[in-house]
Design a protein around this motif. Sequence first.
Motif, PDB file in Angstrom:
ATOM      1  N   ARG A   1      32.382  36.382  46.230  1.00 38.93           N
ATOM      2  CA  ARG A   1      31.648  37.714  46.756  1.00 38.93           C
ATOM      3  C   ARG A   1      30.455  37.041  47.297  1.00 38.93           C
ATOM      4  NH1 ARG A   1      33.966  41.848  44.929  1.00 38.93           N
ATOM      5  NH2 ARG A   1      34.877  42.021  42.680  1.00 38.93           N
TER       6      ARG A   1
ATOM      7  N   GLY B   1      30.264  41.031  51.755  1.00 42.51           N
ATOM      8  CA  GLY B   1      31.519  41.557  51.347  1.00 42.51           C
ATOM      9  C   GLY B   1      32.204  40.421  50.347  1.00 42.51           C
ATOM     10  N   SER B   2      33.736  40.658  50.229  1.00 43.69           N
ATOM     11  CA  SER B   2      34.296  39.539  49.253  1.00 43.69           C
ATOM     12  C   SER B   2      35.450  39.030  49.981  1.00 43.69           C
ATOM     13  CB  SER B   2      34.504  40.155  47.916  1.00 43.69           C
ATOM     14  OG  SER B   2      35.183  41.444  48.076  1.00 43.69           O
TER      15      SER B   2
ATOM     16  N   ARG C   1      39.555  37.418  48.384  1.00 47.87           N
ATOM     17  CA  ARG C   1      40.641  37.218  47.388  1.00 47.87           C
ATOM     18  C   ARG C   1      41.734  36.470  48.157  1.00 47.87           C
ATOM     19  NH1 ARG C   1      40.322  42.610  48.298  1.00 47.87           N
ATOM     20  NH2 ARG C   1      42.367  43.647  47.871  1.00 47.87           N
TER      21      ARG C   1
ATOM     22  N   SER D   1      45.925  36.856  48.237  1.00 47.13           N
ATOM     23  CA  SER D   1      46.955  37.776  48.069  1.00 47.13           C
ATOM     24  C   SER D   1      48.221  37.065  48.209  1.00 47.13           C
ATOM     25  CB  SER D   1      46.801  39.125  49.178  1.00 47.13           C
ATOM     26  OG  SER D   1      48.000  39.656  48.787  1.00 47.13           O
TER      27      SER D   1
ATOM     28  N   ILE E   1      42.410  38.131  51.979  1.00 46.42           N
ATOM     29  CA  ILE E   1      41.949  39.618  52.083  1.00 46.42           C
ATOM     30  C   ILE E   1      40.378  39.733  52.179  1.00 46.42           C
ATOM     31  CG2 ILE E   1      42.011  41.839  51.342  1.00 46.42           C
ATOM     32  CD1 ILE E   1      44.833  41.403  50.011  1.00 46.42           C
ATOM     33  N   PHE E   2      39.785  40.340  53.246  1.00 46.25           N
ATOM     34  CA  PHE E   2      38.402  40.464  53.210  1.00 46.25           C
ATOM     35  C   PHE E   2      37.990  41.885  52.976  1.00 46.25           C
ATOM     36  CE2 PHE E   2      34.621  41.428  55.672  1.00 46.25           C
ATOM     37  CZ  PHE E   2      33.715  40.951  55.153  1.00 46.25           C
ATOM     38  N   THR E   3      37.095  42.226  52.167  1.00 47.76           N
ATOM     39  CA  THR E   3      36.691  43.587  52.004  1.00 47.76           C
ATOM     40  C   THR E   3      35.176  43.431  52.293  1.00 47.76           C
ATOM     41  OG1 THR E   3      38.088  43.830  50.153  1.00 47.76           O
ATOM     42  CG2 THR E   3      36.386  45.430  50.311  1.00 47.76           C
TER      43      THR E   3
ATOM     44  N   THR F   1      28.956  47.110  51.831  1.00 44.52           N
ATOM     45  CA  THR F   1      28.611  48.523  52.351  1.00 44.52           C
ATOM     46  C   THR F   1      27.845  48.358  53.667  1.00 44.52           C
ATOM     47  OG1 THR F   1      26.656  48.284  50.799  1.00 44.52           O
ATOM     48  CG2 THR F   1      28.334  49.483  50.149  1.00 44.52           C
TER      49      THR F   1
ATOM     50  N   LYS G   1      30.369  48.068  56.451  1.00 43.19           N
ATOM     51  CA  LYS G   1      31.191  49.492  56.233  1.00 43.19           C
ATOM     52  C   LYS G   1      30.352  50.665  57.105  1.00 43.19           C
ATOM     53  CE  LYS G   1      33.908  48.722  52.238  1.00 43.19           C
ATOM     54  NZ  LYS G   1      34.172  49.235  51.040  1.00 43.19           N
TER      55      LYS G   1
END
Length: 127
Positions: free
Chosen positions: A75, A80-81, A83, A85, A108-110, A113, A116
């Motif tokens: 994080r 963002g974060s 992980r 997969s 995977i990048f998320t 906010t 976004k």
Amino acid sequence: MPVKFKIIQKGQPGVVGGGSKKYYASPVYRGEKSLEDLTKDIEKISTVSGADIRAVLYALVDVMQDSLSDGQIVRLGELGSMRASLSSEGKAKEEEVTAAAIKSAKVIFTPGTGIKNRLKTLKYEKA
């Protein structure tokens, strides 16, 4: 500055000959930013030296690689974060699923906010 896009034609995935084709918008990239470029940009808006910024960014890359290899979610605050997969072969029985069934891994990048919200307000311009 608006995000420029071009028009591309794509067929239907999995259909021989492409099936019915449609037109889609596709981004036109205007280059890229390297860690060195980011270092220089941060140096302009900070009192921290470029050498210190570079050291921290490269250390961050090393630590993130180790953390992802250990199966941890990384994080990064408002950024963002990330992980890991997995992609694996499907097996009929649970006991048949072993490490050998794993075909590949990806990250995977998320986005956070802030990112976004920025994406929601982008302006677009046809190239």
